[in-house]
Design a protein around this motif. Structure first.
Motif, short mmCIF file in Angstrom:
data_model
loop_
_atom_site.label_atom_id
_atom_site.label_comp_id
_atom_site.label_asym_id
_atom_site.label_seq_id
_atom_site.Cartn_x
_atom_site.Cartn_y
_atom_site.Cartn_z
N GLU A 90 0.84 -1.21 0.00
CA GLU A 90 0.00 0.00 0.00
C GLU A 90 0.87 1.25 0.00
O GLU A 90 0.59 2.21 -0.74
N TRP A 91 1.92 1.25 0.82
CA TRP A 91 2.82 2.42 0.82
C TRP A 91 3.51 2.57 -0.54
O TRP A 91 3.66 3.68 -1.04
N LYS A 112 5.75 5.68 -2.15
CA LYS A 112 6.81 5.65 -1.14
C LYS A 112 7.87 4.61 -1.51
O LYS A 112 7.58 3.61 -2.17
N ARG A 113 9.08 4.87 -1.07
CA ARG A 113 10.17 3.90 -1.26
C ARG A 113 10.11 2.91 -0.08
O ARG A 113 10.22 3.32 1.07
N VAL A 114 9.94 1.64 -0.40
CA VAL A 114 9.69 0.63 0.63
C VAL A 114 10.62 -0.57 0.44
O VAL A 114 10.85 -1.04 -0.68
N ALA A 168 15.11 4.43 2.15
CA ALA A 168 13.69 4.07 2.04
C ALA A 168 12.85 4.97 2.94
O ALA A 168 13.32 5.48 3.95
N ASP A 169 11.59 5.16 2.54
CA ASP A 169 10.66 5.88 3.41
C ASP A 169 10.15 4.95 4.51
O ASP A 169 9.93 5.39 5.64
N TYR A 170 9.94 3.68 4.14
CA TYR A 170 9.47 2.68 5.10
C TYR A 170 10.26 1.39 4.94
O TYR A 170 10.50 0.93 3.82
N VAL A 171 10.65 0.83 6.08
CA VAL A 171 11.17 -0.53 6.12
C VAL A 171 10.16 -1.34 6.93
O VAL A 171 9.83 -0.98 8.05
N VAL A 172 9.67 -2.43 6.35
CA VAL A 172 8.70 -3.30 7.02
C VAL A 172 9.38 -4.63 7.32
O VAL A 172 9.95 -5.26 6.42
N ILE A 173 9.34 -5.04 8.58
CA ILE A 173 9.96 -6.31 8.99
C ILE A 173 8.88 -7.35 9.22
O ILE A 173 7.99 -7.16 10.06
N ASP A 174 8.95 -8.44 8.47
CA ASP A 174 8.08 -9.59 8.71
C ASP A 174 8.82 -10.50 9.67
O ASP A 174 9.76 -11.19 9.30
N GLY A 175 8.40 -10.47 10.94
CA GLY A 175 9.17 -11.12 12.00
C GLY A 175 8.95 -12.62 12.12
O GLY A 175 8.00 -13.17 11.57
#
Length: 212
Positions: free
Chosen positions: A24-25, A30-32, A80-87
């Motif tokens: 979505e970002w 956004k840079r993700v 990046a604008d957002y870093v998302v961690i899948d834990g």
């Protein structure tokens, strides 16, 4: 901003939420970067399936299932604008490293008597991380909710005064999420007007309003 999806309990939908937040970002320009910190590598599998299906790449997916996340994730965040961690589930050392790397931790729970409370170990790890990262924000997010079920309402009420608090946005139990996982797509790409797509949009907006 570094957002981690964490829960000691497996099967609560961490990967689904991580992929859809990142997607979505990315769709908003956004840079993700998504870090797959789960040794099972489900996010990487999704990315590879997307490539096989000929879908355009929306964001990078990096496999990083090791306990040096807290030093490596901030490096990725610089570009990046957002870093998302899948834990990962049930790997305390990886969980600690992900917590120390993050600005915001989202704890997915399902509306059930057991999932209504995060494990004592998860909350203990969160408290431990806040010794070193006092500004670390955390929220529960209700996932796989049946429409207007009593147990979903009761779980939300139980968590309302909890620390961490629960997000207002909830995600339903919908077949389209499974379809998206199998095809390397997002629910918004399958049908951007679907209830699932609207729920993800609302979740993304609410998470975006939480200051790191």
């Amino acid at each position: 901003m570094i957002v981690a999806l964490l829960n000691q309990k497996g099967g609560v939908g961490k990967t689904t939420l991580a992929l859809h937040l990142a997607g979505e970002w990315a769709r908003r320009g956004k840079r993700v970067v998504l870090i797959d910190a789960d040794p099972q590598g489900s996010a990487l599998d999704w990315s590879q399936q997307r490539a096989r299906e000929g879908q355009a790449r929306l964001f990078g997916v990096v496999g990083l299932a090791r306990d040096t996340l807290h030093s490596e994730a901030p490096e990725l965040a610089r570009s990046a604008d957002y870093v998302v961690i899948d834990g990962p589930p049930r790997v305390a050392s990886l969980m600690r490293s992900a917590l120390l790397a993050s600005d915001l931790v989202l704890i997915p729970v399902q509306p059930s008597p057991f999932d209504g409370w995060a494990s004592a170990e998860m909350l203990s790890l969160l408290g431990e991380a806040r010794i070193y990262r006092p500004q670390l924000a955390a929220r529960f997010v209700l996932n796989r909710c049946g429409a207007r079920t009593v147990i979903a309402r009761e779980t939300a009420e139980t968590l309302a005064d909890h620390d961490p608090p629960v997000l207002t946005s909830t995600i339903g139990q919908r077949v389209t999420f499974a379809d998206a996982a199998r095809s390397g797509r997002l629910v918004s790409e399958i049908n951007e007007r679907s209830p699932a797509a609207r729920e993800i949009t609302a979740l993304c907006a609410e998470v975006g309003r939480i200051a790191p």
